[in-house]
Design a protein around this motif. Structure first.
Motif, PDB file in Angstrom:
ATOM      1  N   SER A  22      48.448  63.868  53.817  1.00  0.00           N
ATOM      2  CA  SER A  22      47.338  64.819  53.774  1.00  0.00           C
ATOM      3  C   SER A  22      47.836  66.246  53.915  1.00  0.00           C
ATOM      4  O   SER A  22      48.723  66.532  54.726  1.00  0.00           O
ATOM      5  CB  SER A  22      46.336  64.510  54.892  1.00  0.00           C
ATOM      6  N   TRP A  23      47.253  67.136  53.122  1.00  0.00           N
ATOM      7  CA  TRP A  23      47.552  68.557  53.228  1.00  0.00           C
ATOM      8  C   TRP A  23      46.388  69.319  53.867  1.00  0.00           C
ATOM      9  O   TRP A  23      46.358  70.555  53.833  1.00  0.00           O
ATOM     10  CB  TRP A  23      47.833  69.142  51.834  1.00  0.00           C
ATOM     11  N   ASP A  24      45.432  68.621  54.418  1.00  0.00           N
ATOM     12  CA  ASP A  24      44.197  69.249  54.886  1.00  0.00           C
ATOM     13  C   ASP A  24      44.294  69.696  56.341  1.00  0.00           C
ATOM     14  O   ASP A  24      44.479  68.869  57.249  1.00  0.00           O
ATOM     15  CB  ASP A  24      43.020  68.286  54.730  1.00  0.00           C
ATOM     16  N   ALA A  25      44.142  70.994  56.556  1.00  0.00           N
ATOM     17  CA  ALA A  25      44.040  71.536  57.908  1.00  0.00           C
ATOM     18  C   ALA A  25      42.608  71.347  58.409  1.00  0.00           C
ATOM     19  O   ALA A  25      41.670  71.255  57.606  1.00  0.00           O
ATOM     20  CB  ALA A  25      44.406  73.016  57.908  1.00  0.00           C
ATOM     21  N   PRO A  26      42.408  71.280  59.708  1.00  0.00           N
ATOM     22  CA  PRO A  26      41.044  71.138  60.245  1.00  0.00           C
ATOM     23  C   PRO A  26      40.139  72.269  59.782  1.00  0.00           C
ATOM     24  O   PRO A  26      40.572  73.420  59.640  1.00  0.00           O
ATOM     25  CB  PRO A  26      41.253  71.184  61.761  1.00  0.00           C
ATOM     26  N   VAL A  53      36.067  67.627  50.124  1.00  0.00           N
ATOM     27  CA  VAL A  53      37.293  67.517  49.334  1.00  0.00           C
ATOM     28  C   VAL A  53      38.446  67.064  50.226  1.00  0.00           C
ATOM     29  O   VAL A  53      38.593  67.544  51.353  1.00  0.00           O
ATOM     30  CB  VAL A  53      37.660  68.865  48.683  1.00  0.00           C
ATOM     31  N   LEU A  54      39.239  66.139  49.712  1.00  0.00           N
ATOM     32  CA  LEU A  54      40.480  65.723  50.355  1.00  0.00           C
ATOM     33  C   LEU A  54      41.642  66.114  49.457  1.00  0.00           C
ATOM     34  O   LEU A  54      41.559  65.951  48.227  1.00  0.00           O
ATOM     35  CB  LEU A  54      40.498  64.209  50.572  1.00  0.00           C
ATOM     36  N   THR A  55      42.716  66.603  50.023  1.00  0.00           N
ATOM     37  CA  THR A  55      43.893  66.963  49.225  1.00  0.00           C
ATOM     38  C   THR A  55      45.148  66.419  49.894  1.00  0.00           C
ATOM     39  O   THR A  55      45.170  66.119  51.085  1.00  0.00           O
ATOM     40  CB  THR A  55      44.042  68.497  49.070  1.00  0.00           C
ATOM     41  N   GLY A  56      46.193  66.300  49.098  1.00  0.00           N
ATOM     42  CA  GLY A  56      47.462  65.838  49.647  1.00  0.00           C
ATOM     43  C   GLY A  56      48.454  65.493  48.561  1.00  0.00           C
ATOM     44  O   GLY A  56      48.215  65.712  47.368  1.00  0.00           O
ATOM     45  N   ALA A  83      35.895  74.169  51.392  1.00  0.00           N
ATOM     46  CA  ALA A  83      36.357  73.200  50.393  1.00  0.00           C
ATOM     47  C   ALA A  83      37.084  73.896  49.256  1.00  0.00           C
ATOM     48  O   ALA A  83      38.130  73.424  48.773  1.00  0.00           O
ATOM     49  CB  ALA A  83      35.170  72.409  49.856  1.00  0.00           C
ATOM     50  N   ALA A  84      36.552  75.036  48.806  1.00  0.00           N
ATOM     51  CA  ALA A  84      37.179  75.775  47.708  1.00  0.00           C
ATOM     52  C   ALA A  84      38.567  76.262  48.095  1.00  0.00           C
ATOM     53  O   ALA A  84      39.528  76.168  47.307  1.00  0.00           O
ATOM     54  CB  ALA A  84      36.295  76.950  47.303  1.00  0.00           C
ATOM     55  N   GLN A  85      38.682  76.783  49.308  1.00  0.00           N
ATOM     56  CA  GLN A  85      39.990  77.261  49.763  1.00  0.00           C
ATOM     57  C   GLN A  85      40.982  76.109  49.878  1.00  0.00           C
ATOM     58  O   GLN A  85      42.171  76.269  49.592  1.00  0.00           O
ATOM     59  CB  GLN A  85      39.821  77.982  51.097  1.00  0.00           C
ATOM     60  N   ARG A  86      40.484  74.946  50.265  1.00  0.00           N
ATOM     61  CA  ARG A  86      41.339  73.764  50.368  1.00  0.00           C
ATOM     62  C   ARG A  86      41.859  73.361  48.986  1.00  0.00           C
ATOM     63  O   ARG A  86      43.046  73.044  48.816  1.00  0.00           O
ATOM     64  CB  ARG A  86      40.556  72.617  50.994  1.00  0.00           C
ATOM     65  N   GLU A 124      38.242  81.515  41.951  1.00  0.00           N
ATOM     66  CA  GLU A 124      39.543  81.402  42.620  1.00  0.00           C
ATOM     67  C   GLU A 124      40.196  80.052  42.345  1.00  0.00           C
ATOM     68  O   GLU A 124      41.415  79.963  42.153  1.00  0.00           O
ATOM     69  CB  GLU A 124      39.378  81.629  44.117  1.00  0.00           C
ATOM     70  N   ILE A 125      39.378  78.998  42.343  1.00  0.00           N
ATOM     71  CA  ILE A 125      39.931  77.679  42.016  1.00  0.00           C
ATOM     72  C   ILE A 125      40.466  77.679  40.590  1.00  0.00           C
ATOM     73  O   ILE A 125      41.576  77.204  40.321  1.00  0.00           O
ATOM     74  CB  ILE A 125      38.864  76.583  42.185  1.00  0.00           C
ATOM     75  N   SER A 126      39.692  78.240  39.666  1.00  0.00           N
ATOM     76  CA  SER A 126      40.122  78.288  38.262  1.00  0.00           C
ATOM     77  C   SER A 126      41.388  79.113  38.100  1.00  0.00           C
ATOM     78  O   SER A 126      42.279  78.763  37.311  1.00  0.00           O
ATOM     79  CB  SER A 126      39.000  78.876  37.394  1.00  0.00           C
ATOM     80  N   ARG A 127      41.483  80.199  38.856  1.00  0.00           N
ATOM     81  CA  ARG A 127      42.695  81.032  38.788  1.00  0.00           C
ATOM     82  C   ARG A 127      43.917  80.233  39.233  1.00  0.00           C
ATOM     83  O   ARG A 127      44.990  80.300  38.604  1.00  0.00           O
ATOM     84  CB  ARG A 127      42.508  82.273  39.663  1.00  0.00           C
TER      85      ARG A 127
END
Length: 479
Positions: A22-26, A53-56, A83-86, A124-127
């Motif tokens: 997981s790359w997700d910070a609290p 959103v979950l990322t990793g 979620a967007a920043q994640r 920002e996500i698209s960028r």
């Protein structure tokens, strides 16, 4: 829909067991009003995730991949600022570490509780996604039920390869909102995954159970290094004794080799793409990510089995071809363009659809590509439709392939006023592959034997393609 997969279930399905990091910070909710914090807490309890959103980072059959996965049970998968920043952070880290990204969506779009500030995060996500693509790194998308709003209109629609879950509702706005705002309901099925695939908006419909195999095949082409070709190269020279008209007749035979045979017998790990991804589809043009004799490449080819007087190759097919050229250039993959057409569409629709302009743009695009490009004249090479896929850095031809400005019958009409001089005109115009070799328009002709089957010719041509691609890679051709 028979089942709605959670984000974690899908990641467990696609990724190698135990590989997800997981790359997700609290998530910090301290700045939100108390009532919204209560909403977020309830959503987290319901979904079993701290955000939508979950990322990793994980692996698929040992190949590393970064994942971005929507969880619909968390407030309808809506995207707020956290979620967007994640998402953006995960994509940027993937770019920095030069890893492919697999994004899977299931969302109603922007989180209404956060309004415009959240809405603007789609930019920002698209960028971040486009910076990832500009770095030549793969971005794969799996659209799940439902995917609408700002998610579909940003990071859900920017994939190199985009497929969707069977029966998924996918659209700019959900049908209930559309009807409320316009007073008119959309026709049934317009926003279905199947309809979007049929219209050339997405590449296909894939059940979750089949997604791991698709991702593995795609990554094998996109990230694995070239491998030695296991295909035997055909030795010897073309006989050059066959008449031009005999070659024309051979390429028009029903059992003549085509681009599908080239992929079936000479390629491995093929992933078919479909349409322009902009709402057009023409099956006379085939596009695939594949390996020819171990060499990764993008193949774009005129499909002889999908062209007829009733269904000729139209402007949309050439726009499909330009999508393939753009993908090859962006992904730093060689492009193999297969010429095999009796001619482009002659109609009012073709004229108004900018057929001539699309031919010109294909020619222009091919001439300025910096990745290795290879054109293969496999069968009929008639008119501007053939020329559109011809100007590669290297051009090969099967022995009985040919190239001419018009069908021989058409040239006969212009010169003699009838079609009876077609054979004579074919000879006089030097249309044969061996003539093109003598003129320097073709660099190599693959010999054909009288007892060849489509499979034999396909393997011989694929082996020659693999040799050219391997030589280009060894020489460090730009790309």
């Amino acid at each position: 829909m028979t089942r709605r997969w959670t984000a974690r279930e899908l990641l467990d399905l696609v990724l190698d067991a135990g590989s997800l990091e997981s790359w997700d910070a609290p998530v910090d909710t301290s700045g939100h009003p108390d009532d919204y914090r209560a909403v977020l807490a309830a959503a987290a309890e319901k979904a079993g995730t701290d955000e939508s959103v979950l990322t990793g980072r994980g692996t698929v059959r040992g190949r590393p991949v970064v994942v971005v996965a929507n969880e619909f049970r968390f407030l309808g998968g809506s995207i707020g600022r956290a979620a967007a920043q994640r998402i953006a952070a995960a994509v940027r880290r993937a770019t920095a570490e030069r890893l492919p990204v697999l994004a899977t969506t299931a969302s109603g779009g922007t989180r209404m509780q956060e309004g415009t500030p959240a809405f603007l995060q789609m930019v920002e996500i698209s960028r971040a996604v486009m910076a990832h693509r500009d770095a030549g790194l793969p971005y794969l998308v799996y659209l799940r039920h439902p995917t609408t709003g700002g998610v579909y209109a940003s990071w859900g629609s920017l994939g190199h390869l985009t497929v969707a879950e069977p029966g998924a509702l996918i659209g700019f706005l959900g049908p209930r909102v559309v009807e409320a705002l316009t007073g008119t309901a959309l026709p049934d099925g317009v926003q279905s995954a199947e309809n979007l695939a049929a219209k050339g908006v997405i590449d296909g419909v894939v059940a979750p159970e089949h997604l791991p195999a698709l991702v593995e095949r795609a990554l094998a082409v996109l990230v694995d290094p070239p491998a030695p070709s296991g295909l035997p190269r055909r030795r010897g020279e073309p006989s050059g004794t066959t008449s031009a008209w005999d070659s024309v007749r051979r390429t028009r035979a029903e059992d003549r080799v085509g681009v599908r045979d080239l992929l079936r017998y000479g390629a491995s790990g093929t992933v078919r793409l479909s349409g322009t991804d902009e709402g057009e589809r023409d099956e006379s043009m085939l596009v695939a990510l594949t390996r020819l004799g171990g060499q990764p490449c993008v193949v774009v080819g005129q499909d002889r089995t999908r062209q007829s007087a009733a269904a000729p190759m139209g402007p949309a097919a050439l726009r499909v071809a330009r999508r393939a050229m753009g993908l090859a250039q962006e992904l730093r993959l060689p492009l193999v363009a297969v010429v095999d057409t009796p001619g482009a569409e002659l109609s009012r629709a073709a004229e108004e659809g900018a057929l001539a302009g699309e031919i010109a743009r294909c020619i222009a695009e091919l001439t300025r590509m910096t990745v290795p490009t290879l054109s293969v004249i496999l069968g009929q090479g008639c008119g501007g439709g053939a020329l559109a896929l011809l100007p590669a850095q290297t051009v090969l031809a099967a022995e009985h392939a040919w190239l001419s400005p018009l069908p021989p019958e058409g040239a006969s009409v212009i010169v003699h006023g009838d079609t009876t001089h077609a054979a004579e005109l074919a000879e006089a115009q030097h249309v044969r592959a061996v003539d093109l070799l003598a003129e320097g328009a073709v660099q190599h002709v693959v010999p054909e034997r009288d007892d060849d089957t489509a499979r034999d010719v396909a393997v011989a041509v694929a082996a020659e393609c693999a040799a050219v691609l391997a030589a280009a890679g060894a020489a460090g051709t730009p790309g």
